[in-house]
Design an enzyme around this catalytic site. Structure first.
Site, short mmCIF file in Angstrom:
data_model
loop_
_atom_site.label_atom_id
_atom_site.label_comp_id
_atom_site.label_asym_id
_atom_site.label_seq_id
_atom_site.Cartn_x
_atom_site.Cartn_y
_atom_site.Cartn_z
N HIS A 125 -1.05 1.19 4.11
CA HIS A 125 -0.27 0.17 3.29
C HIS A 125 -1.36 -0.03 1.90
CE1 HIS A 125 1.36 -3.70 1.98
NE2 HIS A 125 2.29 -3.44 2.54
N ASP A 202 -5.67 -2.54 11.07
CA ASP A 202 -4.64 -3.46 10.43
C ASP A 202 -3.56 -3.16 11.49
OD1 ASP A 202 -2.31 -4.03 9.29
OD2 ASP A 202 -2.85 -2.66 7.54
N GLN A 205 1.95 -4.33 11.52
CA GLN A 205 2.97 -3.63 11.97
C GLN A 205 3.27 -3.50 13.52
OE1 GLN A 205 5.71 -3.09 10.81
NE2 GLN A 205 5.41 -3.34 8.47
N LYS A 228 5.44 -10.95 10.30
CA LYS A 228 6.25 -9.80 10.79
C LYS A 228 6.30 -10.03 12.30
CE LYS A 228 4.09 -7.12 7.04
NZ LYS A 228 5.43 -6.74 6.41
N CYS A 365 5.31 0.08 -0.38
CA CYS A 365 3.87 -0.41 -0.67
C CYS A 365 2.74 0.90 0.10
CB CYS A 365 3.34 -1.74 -0.07
SG CYS A 365 3.99 -2.97 -0.81
N1 PMP Z 1 -0.47 -3.70 6.51
C1 PMP Z 1 0.72 -3.25 6.96
C2 PMP Z 1 0.62 -1.96 7.82
C3 PMP Z 1 1.90 -3.75 6.38
O1 PMP Z 1 3.14 -3.22 6.79
C4 PMP Z 1 1.92 -4.97 5.54
C5 PMP Z 1 3.11 -5.62 5.10
N2 PMP Z 1 4.23 -4.75 4.66
C6 PMP Z 1 0.60 -5.30 5.09
C7 PMP Z 1 -0.57 -4.68 5.74
C8 PMP Z 1 0.38 -6.63 4.15
O2 PMP Z 1 0.83 -7.71 4.89
P1 PMP Z 1 1.10 -9.08 3.95
O3 PMP Z 1 1.85 -8.57 2.96
O4 PMP Z 1 1.53 -9.85 5.06
O5 PMP Z 1 -0.24 -9.50 3.62
#
Ligand code: PMP
Length: 422
Positions: A125, A202, A205, A228, A365
């Site tokens: 991401h 990370d 998910q 999430k 993203c």
């Molecule tokens: N890493 C991953 C794998 C994500 O799916 C996301 C959110 N889509 C993020 C980072 C960023 O998370 P946040 O916008 O809640 O900071």
């Protein structure tokens, strides 16, 4: 098969019930972006404002003591949730993005130098790419990128090509928000350990779907967002090994994070407060604690159901003509990314939206992943345990409807053109 009942589970989520009672049931398939919130999370959040609104860690009155006790008890919940060895290793953040920024800024920018390498993967991401690009700019360190296998996982077959004594930090996602497969983080951690590199996972998910144990994973940092996993927005967790957090300078400066301040110099607070300047998002912390308890209570029950739903959705999507999943085999969590030949993903998402089916279209993203796959975007359908087979059937019907309508429009346009030409 467990006796998990998605319909009963759905009743715990007021927004989904409201949409049903208004006669326009929402089919919410955008759970990888954020999940809906159960009643206990909403209650925990509002209970703070209704019954114990006070600042934490500072005042000498009863209300503040109650708020502080709840706040710090939530940290113990967060510690238990990922089996960290101490609550000092749990830092509250705004979410995954901020947590990665803390590590990038306070570890990466401080301890890396120009001969070092930062290892990422093609399925990250943006939150786990851009902060590292900034570290690279500041320190001169180089970014290297792990390739993916044909089924979309981080390729760990040739780790020795990418991980060397130059590797200072490896930052990888446990499950990509677009691919939906569990990466072999254990293998990556082992390879990183062999060369003394640090590893950040990370888990944004992953937390709603699989149990995480940071001690057995042996990662240095692990990050996730509350929203999430049925929790509130604006709250997340940075787990960091104590000895590393101790070495790192603070992220932001001000109240809450200090031990002693004078114009001749300031000393910083103990862990984890050193990283938590200013008044925290107290209601969201209490909401996250409720979400943690919610996941702990239900995860065992819904895991089998979620697997069966994943299999069902995978089978049904594969029956749509011209629909291509980005990766041909079944994902580990119910996240399906696909394109449909000759149709723009945004048009399809808008048509689904007019039929009350919420999905996401675009680059998710993950622009470098799109580039890697030579795509400009795709549709993502991401499910949660309150989703049902009937909802998947509706998705398939609406997609088929869209494709037949489109076919009709194209045929009509062609015959109109032929009429004009004759
Ligand atoms: N890493 C991953 C794998 C994500 O799916 C996301 C959110 N889509 C993020 C980072 C960023 O998370 P946040 O916008 O809640 O900071």
């Amino acid at each position: 098969m467990s006796d998990f009942c998605p319909q009963r589970f759905k009743k715990i989520f007021p927004l989904l019930c409201l949409s049903e009672s208004e006669g326009k049931p929402l089919i919410y398939f955008d759970n990888a972006a954020t999940t809906q919130k159960p009643q206990n999370v909403i209650d925990a959040t509002s209970n703070y404002y209704l019954n114990c609104n006070a600042n934490v860690h500072r005042s000498s009155h009863q209300l503040s003591r109650s708020a502080t006790a709840l706040f710090e008890k939530s940290r113990v919940d967060a510690q238990r949730f990922i089996n960290a060895s101490s609550e000092q290793e749990i830092v509250w953040t705004k979410g995954t993005t901020e947590a990665i920024n803390i590590v990038a800024q306070c570890y990466g920018s401080v301890f890396l130098s120009k001969d070092d390498e930062i290892l990422l993967s093609h399925s990250e991401h943006h939150a786990n790419i851009v902060p590292w690009q900034e570290v690279a700019k500041r320190t001169g360190a180089k970014i290297r990128v792990l390739p993916l296998t044909s089924d979309g996982k981080i390729d760990t077959d040739n780790l020795s090509t990418y991980i060397s004594p130059k590797t200072a930090i490896v930052a990888c996602t446990l499950i990509s928000n677009t691919v939906g497969k569990v990466n072999d983080i254990n293998g990556i951690v082992k390879a990183a350990r062999n060369v003394g590199a640090k590893i950040l996972v990370d888990a944004a998910q992953a937390v709603a779907h699989i149990k995480i144990d940071v001690q057995s994973l042996d990662c240095d940092f692990l990050v996730y967002s509350g929203h999430k996993m049925f929790g509130p927005t604006g709250i997340g967790v940075l787990f960091g090994k104590r000895e590393l957090l101790m070495k790192m300078p603070p992220y932001q400066f001000g109240g809450e994070m200090i031990k002693n301040v004078s114009f001749s110099g300031t000393t910083y607070g103990e862990l984890p407060f050193k990283f938590e300047s200013g008044t925290p998002n107290i209601s969201a912390v209490l909401g996250l604690s409720a979400a943690i308890k919610f996941v702990e209570e239900y995860r065992e029950q819904f895991v089998q159901y979620e697997r069966a739903l994943t299999e069902y959705c995978f089978k049904q999507l594969n029956q749509i003509p011209n629909l291509t999943l980005l990766f041909t085999d079944i994902p580990d969590i119910p996240v399906f990314s696909f394109i449909i030949d000759e149709h723009h993903n945004q048009d399809i998402a808008s048509f689904l939206d007019t039929n009350n089916i919420a999905v996401r279209a675009g680059h998710h993203c993950a622009m470098p992943l799109m580039e890697y796959l030579s795509l400009d975007g795709c549709i993502r359908v991401s499910l949660a345990p309150y989703n049902t087979r009937a909802e998947v059937d509706s998705l398939i019907n609406v997609l088929n409807q869209y494709l037949t309508q489109e076919l009709r429009t194209t045929v009509d346009e062609t015959s109109a053109l032929e009429d004009i030409n004759h």
